[in-house]
Motif scaffolding. Sequence first.
Motif: not given
Length: 342
Positions: A197-225
Amino acid sequence: MSSSHIILPAEWALQSAVQLTWPHQNTDWRDILDEVIPCFVDIACEISMRQKLIIVCADIKAVKQQLSDLNLDNIIFREMETNDTWARDHGAISVFIDGKPVLMDFTFNGWGMKFAANLDNQITKKLYASQTFAPEVWYQNRLRFVLEGGSLESDGKGTLLTTSECLLSENRNNMSCKEVEQYLKDVFGLHTVHWLNHGYLAGDDTDSHIDTLARLCNESVIAYVKCDDINDEHYCELKKMEEELQQLCQSNGEPYKLIALPMADAVYCDDERLPATYANFLIINGAVLLPTYNSPKDELAIRQLQKAFPDREIIGINCLALIKQHGSLHCVTMQYPQGYVI
């Protein structure tokens, strides 16, 4: 059909191809084609060395000339009209239903009717009709629902990560959170939807797509900004997003391992901040393509992402041109799992 028979593959699953939709004079890239085409060429080069590449373009001859230094044997060209180049969002979403590969064709409405998408909405159907995919691949019309690939992160085992800002946008589907979640579970065979419910990027037209903020890298790891600068406008929202991620649990009840990616240095164009992000990477066979921005932080981002993908090569691609149209590397690509493209 039981949801247990539907699988939404993770991006790290073995792939057969990736789609690019190529920039041309009638897209918003018209004024900077000389800047952005080299970026597309670099992406095309790295993908086509490892797997099939589908290039949707307005002029095959012109694109082949731009790719003249590449071996074109692994590239499938399809000529058709397009509005723009954001294959992540107008491309089909691949699922397996009872083990059969299915292309789900959702509506792309220009991220909530911000931009024209009438031509882009026809790409998936035209690709299917042009026999781009293997004979056993089915096409499924889901055009009554608005959905973009950049808004979804799947672990391939029934868990989805997404953002409420995007999927609950009034200009998408006008449905409640409960209704959207049930739809996603039914269509993709999910048991869990993690909402941020939180997180955004200025200039983003997508209304905060998850792929700009946090990504699943495998079943147990999340990479995030992660933003460490308290004076940056993103600091508070990204801190709240980090706290949300810390509260999430895997299906086994364990918390996720979180890997922080640096907040990209601020990049401006005409006094507008652009949505530069290291989270917009693409996983392909044997490698991860990471957007870079000619910044000292690029190397840190590569090192951090290597922790998430120790068995893959991390390849930086300069995406300063891409963010001038408010997207990055993952946004211009769409992967197809093994079995979709021969």
